[in-house]
Scaffold this active site. Structure first.
Site, PDB file in Angstrom:
ATOM      1  CD  GLN A 166      -3.149   0.849   2.071  1.00  0.00           C
ATOM      2  OE1 GLN A 166      -4.037   0.085   1.742  1.00  0.00           O
ATOM      3  NE2 GLN A 166      -3.142   1.461   3.225  1.00  0.00           N
ATOM      4  CD  GLU A 208      -2.580   7.841   3.094  1.00  0.00           C
ATOM      5  OE1 GLU A 208      -1.358   7.590   3.149  1.00  0.00           O
ATOM      6  OE2 GLU A 208      -3.432   7.224   3.738  1.00  0.00           O
ATOM      7  CG  ASP A 317      -2.670   1.056  11.201  1.00  0.00           C
ATOM      8  OD1 ASP A 317      -3.440   1.430  12.100  1.00  0.00           O
ATOM      9  OD2 ASP A 317      -2.866   1.322  10.001  1.00  0.00           O
ATOM     10  CE  LYS A 342      -3.889   4.782  10.499  1.00  0.00           C
ATOM     11  NZ  LYS A 342      -4.326   3.639   9.677  1.00  0.00           N
ATOM     12  NE  ARG A 371      -7.267   5.903   9.462  1.00  0.00           N
ATOM     13  CZ  ARG A 371      -7.991   4.906   9.961  1.00  0.00           C
ATOM     14  NH1 ARG A 371      -8.529   5.013  11.161  1.00  0.00           N
ATOM     15  NH2 ARG A 371      -8.165   3.780   9.290  1.00  0.00           N
ATOM     16  CB  SER A 372      -6.697   7.373   3.122  1.00  0.00           C
ATOM     17  OG  SER A 372      -7.755   6.601   3.618  1.00  0.00           O
TER      18      SER A 372
END
EC number: 4.2.1.11
Length: 434
Positions: A166, A208, A317, A342, A371-372
């Protein structure tokens, strides 16, 4: 004598995030004068143990993604309960909202509703006291600027391309200050654009801000990043290191315990996954891997930590989802050596600070993350300095929703002046120094 900062008004509204999806914004007013405003982010690849983001589900509005119910929960359920409370009592206010919700994962009121209020309360209190947010949360010793973990190439869920993994990120570990670190990253980012163009790739960006070209393999992103670092005049590993977030939970099949790299056309066992990472770490200047195996693959995590836990940062995460119960299990089993923080995974400022404290006590690093789906809100920039975390993950230097955080950190560094500390490689305080 305690200062009385009575909450006199609370107002939530539906706004848009950086992906054009609705999110919650909350304003809290203290003593009819001081306002704190916070907007809540949203993730694309979410851990199954995350606190629940409440969406309306009405397909006629925003394709079901509206947040009017969460807004209503703030205005009609939370507001009447906290109006009149002292904004300095952050823990008490957060605890009250958790009790009002009454579920394990905040699914009744919504983590997006609760977090918006939690952050707005802190901001209102800071404004009323005339303090910057980082100092209000962190006190007099808040002085560490973070090493950016900057996402410059995207694959997986954050892009429409041929790469299974990712996020490919750079970390300017050799910089002497945050402003220099940011410059090094921006220069590398621009050189990467040229490297990709020279290879005939497109240079559109993902959620992002990182490039999302149709690369040929999972290793090619590493090759082009090393080339870009060198073209920018820096030494890979010494000046700028590489960090990865493969988001392997998205590749994992729980039934057979294997990892399906569909775009590469390969299936890997947990043993092969560990071997895959060990080889990449030997070949490239990788200093950090996040979610190198899936959130439910505790055995794989144990193997990965045994193989690489002394050499590089292994960030949990999806594994930990900023949750102290999950983190306590990880610490007990001796898996990973770092936690990604987060705010919206857990849903209150208090619980976020508890997770960071638990991590530090166990010798784990903490990486504060966006976050995205983001907004112009810059709370995480203040938070990372407040807790002296030393690392921030908040995207590429190419979209305002990402750059807003970096610009706020530049302001904080300037404000701190000579007491500001940029940790560089010391951000990885728990690794054996090479």
């Amino acid at each position: 004598m305690k200062v009385d900062l009575s909450i006199t008004a609370v107002k939530a509204r539906e706004i848009l995030d950086s992906r054009g999806n609705p999110t919650v914004e909350v304003e809290v007013v203290v003593n009819d004068e001081f306002v704190g405003r916070a907007a809540v982010p949203s993730g694309a690849s979410t851990g199954i143990f995350e606190a629940v983001e409440l969406r309306d589900g009405d397909k006629k509005r925003y394709m079901g993604k509206g947040v009017l119910k969460a807004v209503e929960n703030v205005n009609e359920v939370i507001a009447p309960e906290i109006i009149g409370m002292n904004a300095l009592n952050q823990v008490e206010i957060d605890k009250l909202m958790i009790e009002l919700d009454g579920t394990e994962n905040k699914s009744k009121l919504g983590a997006n509703a609760i977090l918006g209020v939690s952050l707005a309360v802190a901001k209102a209190a800071a404004n009323a006291l005339g303090l910057p947010l980082y100092q209000y949360i962190g006190g007099v010793n808040a002085k560490y600027l973070p090493v950016p973990m900057m996402n410059i190439l995207n694959g997986g869920k954050h892009a429409d391309n041929s790469v299974d993994l990712q996020e490919f990120m750079i970390m300017p570990v050799g910089a002497k200050s945050f402003s220099e670190a940011l410059r090094m990253c921006a220069e590398t980012f621009h050189h990467l654009r040229n490297v990709l163009k020279a290879r005939g790739y497109n240079t559109t960006v993902g959620d992002e801000g990182g490039f999302a070209p149709n690369l040929k393999s999972n290793e090619e992103p590493l090759e082009v990043i090393v080339e870009a670092i060198e073209k920018a005049g820096y030494t890979p590993g010494k000046d700028i290191a590489i960090a990865l977030d493969p988001a392997t939970s998205e590749l994992y099949n729980e039934e057979d315990g294997k990892y399906y790299f569909e775009r590469e056309g390969k299936v890997r066992t947990k043993e092969e996954m560990v071997e895959f990472w060990v080889k990449l770490v030997e070949k490239y200047p990788i200093v950090s891997i996040e979610d190198g195996v899936a959130e439910e693959d505790w055995e794989g995590w144990k193997m990965l930590t045994e193989a690489l836990g002394n050499k590089i940062q292994l960030v949990g995460d999806d594994l930990f989802v900023t949750n102290t119960k999950r983190l306590a299990k990880g610490i007990e089993l001796g898996v990973a050596n770092s936690i990604l923080i987060k705010l919206n995974q857990i849903g209150t400022l208090t619980e976020t600070l508890e997770a960071i404290e638990m991590a530090n006590r166990a010798g784990y690093t903490a990486v504060v993350s966006h976050r995205s789906g983001e907004t112009e809100d810059t709370t995480i920039a203040d938070l990372v300095v407040a807790v002296n975390a030393g690392q921030i993950k908040t995207g590429a230097p190419s979209r305002t929703d990402r750059v807003a955080k970096y610009n706020q950190l530049l302001r904080i560094e300037e404000e701190l002046g000579s007491v500001a500390v940029y940790p560089g490689m010391n951000a990885f305080f728990n690794l054996k120094k090479k």
